[in-house]
Design an enzyme around this catalytic site. Structure first.
Site, PDB file in Angstrom:
ATOM      1  N   THR A   3       0.907  -1.180  -0.050  1.00  0.00           N
ATOM      2  CA  THR A   3       0.068   0.023  -0.041  1.00  0.00           C
ATOM      3  C   THR A   3       0.662   1.338  -0.045  1.00  0.00           C
ATOM      4  O   THR A   3       0.686   2.438  -0.672  1.00  0.00           O
ATOM      5  CB  THR A   3      -0.895   0.056   1.223  1.00  0.00           C
ATOM      6  OG1 THR A   3      -1.584  -1.027   1.045  1.00  0.00           O
ATOM      7  CG2 THR A   3      -1.907   1.481   1.208  1.00  0.00           C
TER       8      THR A   3
ATOM      9  N   SER B 228       6.431 -28.861  -1.699  1.00  0.00           N
ATOM     10  CA  SER B 228       7.935 -28.497  -1.631  1.00  0.00           C
ATOM     11  C   SER B 228       8.511 -29.205  -0.252  1.00  0.00           C
ATOM     12  O   SER B 228       9.743 -28.831  -0.005  1.00  0.00           O
ATOM     13  CB  SER B 228       7.896 -26.930  -1.375  1.00  0.00           C
ATOM     14  OG  SER B 228       7.301 -26.533  -0.072  1.00  0.00           O
TER      15      SER B 228
ATOM     16  N   LYS C 100      11.784 -18.432   1.391  1.00  0.00           N
ATOM     17  CA  LYS C 100      12.511 -19.534   1.979  1.00  0.00           C
ATOM     18  C   LYS C 100      13.747 -19.633   2.583  1.00  0.00           C
ATOM     19  O   LYS C 100      14.150 -19.582   3.702  1.00  0.00           O
ATOM     20  CB  LYS C 100      12.261 -21.106   1.328  1.00  0.00           C
ATOM     21  CG  LYS C 100      10.770 -21.144   1.014  1.00  0.00           C
ATOM     22  CD  LYS C 100      10.566 -22.341   0.136  1.00  0.00           C
ATOM     23  CE  LYS C 100       9.210 -22.866  -0.218  1.00  0.00           C
ATOM     24  NZ  LYS C 100       9.203 -23.861  -1.159  1.00  0.00           N
TER      25      LYS C 100
END
Length: 784
Positions: free
Chosen positions: A372, A688, A731
């Protein structure tokens, strides 16, 4: 009366008098006046005979009927023109035997006509029925003289009753004469029953017509009266002000710069308003509609030109890092500027207008990463107004397209409301949380967005309330989302996706130092001299008090420090102005997170996996327990369907490679395997975790410890191939935060290292594998 007697005779048109009845007759012909004068000289008696032709002014004796009535003259009055008004009373029914004289008046010898009077129940029943019908006729509006009415009620014989009734019935001349000539009482009463029934029916019809006419007349009079009264009231209350307001509406419509079809619609509604009273409930609806049309910006008052270099400077000033995202935004703005300049150079008169915006930007990423705020910076860089509309939880199509004006409380949709709020035709319009928009029986709100966001359609956006097209082609739309999976395909196809990964520890440090601390100091009215946070305290706050992809929780922790410091200042407590690492726990309490979440030593039957979540990257600990059994596989930890399939595929892979791992051929017949992901009650799913699950199983089956500082991500096939996954940056950042030193990735993900900051990559060792067999030498402590 003797058998024959001579009496003066008067010819009457329709004023026949029945025996035993009284009536006032007007006589104006010379012969009639002479007859009355002669009768007055004698015994005041004369005979009334009806003439055959009512239009004959001087009838001859051949033109007179034979049956008449002998009457007595009770009273006479001479009128202004010489006519005589005479009250006559019927004595008896007579028949002309012979005319004895014609001039100066008729004179004839007459004989009495005797009626046949039948008595009995039938006669009495007819008398009673006629009496009842006469009452009904009077109730329906029949005008009966009171004297006649009393005579009817007081008669003693059926014969007299029949004559009294005949005198008040509405009859034609021939019908009156027929009743007079009828000698049978029964037949006369039968005729009167027919006549009274006919008259009652006619009176009922007249009364019905009169009632309807009267009601209509009264309603018309009432409306006229109320309109005049309302007009007077409006004048007293300021009706002139309404006329003035309507004229102002007309002037504003002309100055609004509306397209021709919109101006035509506005003028039409204004004409409707002019024809309404201010007390009409619909007046407020029409005024509200005209207000909306007039308050919407129909002309551009802010230019479309884009200064790319200026935009770059503003983006760098407002946001730290996000290099790749900033480059993509600047490229996007450059395309808009190039297209705008070339479109303006062409002659596009008569051609359908196209949006300058080739596609719609969608900022996709976890909460708190600056989606935003980056939109606000773009608006500032472009010099445009910024409008934000949150779509989270919106399920009603009318929230986007507006309500139709037939509904009470109708209003435009959020798109048009945002345009009005901006006050300009080309604001930067942010549609926040587009992935949380829903659908139900009230329509598909996401489908309603297609028209607004599609550059091929939004030049004529249709809002149900406005009922006129509005051009959205100059609006710069930006959408935001946390996840892309929940966005419908048709809507996602129109979006230009820009991914926002989570921030690294270094990025969070610079963001907090350059932006968050200053922002919260101003919010809490604290100067840098009164309180500041040093670098060591900020780094400690990042590592031990927050664990997120964005910086929202970090900002809350900074706010907590300044809030507590504000209380100290108000209470005038002595304290240091600089908050350091040692002082930080006194403000924020004990550490919320440990410095590392990894195991303290290498562990058998456990591996460290990496996962992507809505809040960024996360570390998963996969535990495998082996116990005596019969080959069962138990899965716990709120695993999703994909992770359950990964567990089954991992076991099948190990069973197919039993020799390599030094296992018995039928090892699985004697044991049960339990796979658990101890991460609380948060559901976990995604393709994953295959490599991590396989490694944990191998560690448990071979009693080979898993290295504590190694983490991995990637899916595995039944043949052991390591498949590419997504979310590498998130990750890797999660792994580095958790204290991981070595990360194992599928070889096809090597290209994703470009997105990872150098300071993060320098602290990690990356190993890329094509097969699961390549993982075990790196992840397990002992060679297999």
């Amino acid at each position: 009366m003797d058998k024959t007697t001579t009496y003066p005779v008067i010819a009457v048109r329709d004023g026949i008098v029945f025996p035993k009845t009284e009536n006032v007759l007007v006589f104006g012909r010379a012969k009639s006046i002479a007859t009355i004068n002669e009768a007055l000289k004698r015994d005041k008696k004369m005979v009334l005979i009806q003439q055959m032709n009512v239009n004959d002014e001087d009838p001859k004796k051949e033109n007179l009927l034979k049956i008449g009535v002998l009457v007595s003259i009770e009273k006479t009055i001479v009128g202004e023109k010489g006519e005589i008004n005479a009250m006559v009373k019927g004595i008896e029914k007579v028949k002309i035997v012979e005319f004895t004289s014609e001039l100066p008046f008729f004179e004839a010898s007459v004989e009495k006509v005797i009626d046949i009077v039948e008595l009995g129940d039938e006669i009495n029943a007819m008398v009673k029925y006629i009496s009842q019908q006469m009452k009904v006729a009077i109730n329906h509006g029949k005008a009966v003289d009171f004297v006649f009415l009393m005579n009817i009620l007081n008669v003693s014989t059926p014969g007299d009753f029949s004559y009294q009734i005949a005198a008040v019935l509405e009859l034609k001349e021939e019908e009156r004469q027929k009743l007079l000539e009828e000698q049978s009482l029964k037949k006369r009463l039968t005729l009167e029953v027919e006549y009274i029934n006919r008259e009652v029916k006619i009176l009922e019809i007249e009364q019905n017509i009169s009632a309807k006419t009267q009601k209509k007349f009264e309603r018309g009079m009432k409306e006229t009266f109320l309109k005049e009264k309302m007009k007077t009231i409006e004048e007293e209350l300021g009706g002139a002000d309404d006329v003035k307001d309507n004229k102002e509406f007309e002037q504003k419509i002309k100055k609004a710069g509306m397209p021709p079809e919109v101006e035509k619609k506005a003028i039409k509604e204004l004409k409707r308003l002019n024809g309404m009273s201010q007390f009409n409930p619909e007046t407020s609806y029409v005024k509200n509609y005209l207000d909306w049309l007039l308050e919407l910006p129909w002309k551009n008052d802010v230019g479309n030109a884009i200064n790319v270099k200026g935009a770059e400077a503003i983006l760098n000033e407002d946001h730290y890092g996000l290099k790749k995202i900033k480059e993509r935004i600047l490229e996007y703005l450059a395309v808009l500027e190039l297209r705008r300049t070339k479109e303006e150079g062409k002659d596009t008169k008569g051609a359908k207008k196209k949006s300058f915006q080739p596609t719609i930007i969608c900022f996709a990423g976890p909460p708190g990463v600056g989606k935003t705020s980056l939109g606000r910076s773009i608006a500032r860089a472009l010099g445009r107004k910024f409008v934000k509309v949150s779509l989270g939880g919106v399920r009603d199509e009318a929230e986007i397209r507006g309500h139709r004006r037939t509904y009470v409380g109708a209003m435009p949709g959020r798109i048009i409301q945002g345009i009005k709020q901006a006050g300009t035709k080309n604001p930067l319009f942010m549609l926040d949380e587009i992935d949380k928009i829903g659908r139900d029986y009230r329509g598909d709100a996401s489908a309603a967005l297609l028209e607004a966001l599609d550059p091929e359609q939004n030049h004529a956006f249709s809002d149900h309330y406005l009922e006129v097209p509005y051009d959205l082609s100059d609006v710069f739309f930006i959408t935001t989302a946390n996840m892309l999976d929940t966005i419908p395909d048709a809507l996602r196809d129109r979006l230009e996706i820009i991914h926002f990964p989570g921030y690294t520890v270094e990025e969070k440090f610079h963001i907090s130092k350059q932006y968050l601390v200053k922002k919260q100091q101003e919010a809490h009215s604290i100067s840098p001299k009164e309180c500041s946070i040093n670098d060591a305290a900020l780094k400690l706050m990042i590592s031990r008090y927050t664990r997120e992809a964005g910086v929202r929780e970090l900002e809350r922790q900074v706010a907590t420090v300044f809030r507590k410091r504000a209380r100290e200042l108000v209470e005038k407590k002595e304290n240091v102005a600089i908050v350091n690492a040692a002082k930080l726990p006194s403000y924020l309490g004990p550490y919320k997170y440990s410095n590392t979440i990894l195991e303290a030593k290498n562990t058998i039957g456990m591996s460290t996996g990496l996962a992507w979540t809505q809040a960024g990257g996360d570390v998963l600990f996969i535990e495998v327990a082996i116990m005596p059994g019969k080959g069962g596989l138990t899965l716990t930890g709120q695993l999703g369907d994909v992770m359950k399939e990964s567990c089954q595929a991992a076991l099948s892979y190990i069973r197919s490679r039993w020799e390599k791992f030094g296992l018995k051929k039928d090892f699985y017949h004697e044991i049960d395997i339990h796979v658990h992901v101890p991460e609380g009650a948060v559901p976990k799913d995604g393709p994953s975790a295959g490599l991590a699950i396989t490694t944990a199983m191998v560690s448990a089956l071979t009693k080979n410890p898993f290295k504590r500082d190694v983490a991995m991500t990637g899916e595995v096939t039944l043949r052991g191939r390591a498949l590419e996954i997504g979310g590498v940056k998130e990750k890797v950042i999660a792994a580095q935060t958790a204290g991981v030193k070595t990360i194992i990735l599928p070889k096809e993900n090597k290209k994703d290292l470009e997105d990872i900051p150098d300071n993060v990559k320098s602290k990690l060792n990356f190993v890329f594998v094509e097969q699961a067999d390549e993982v075990f030498p790196v992840a397990l402590a002992n060679k297999i």
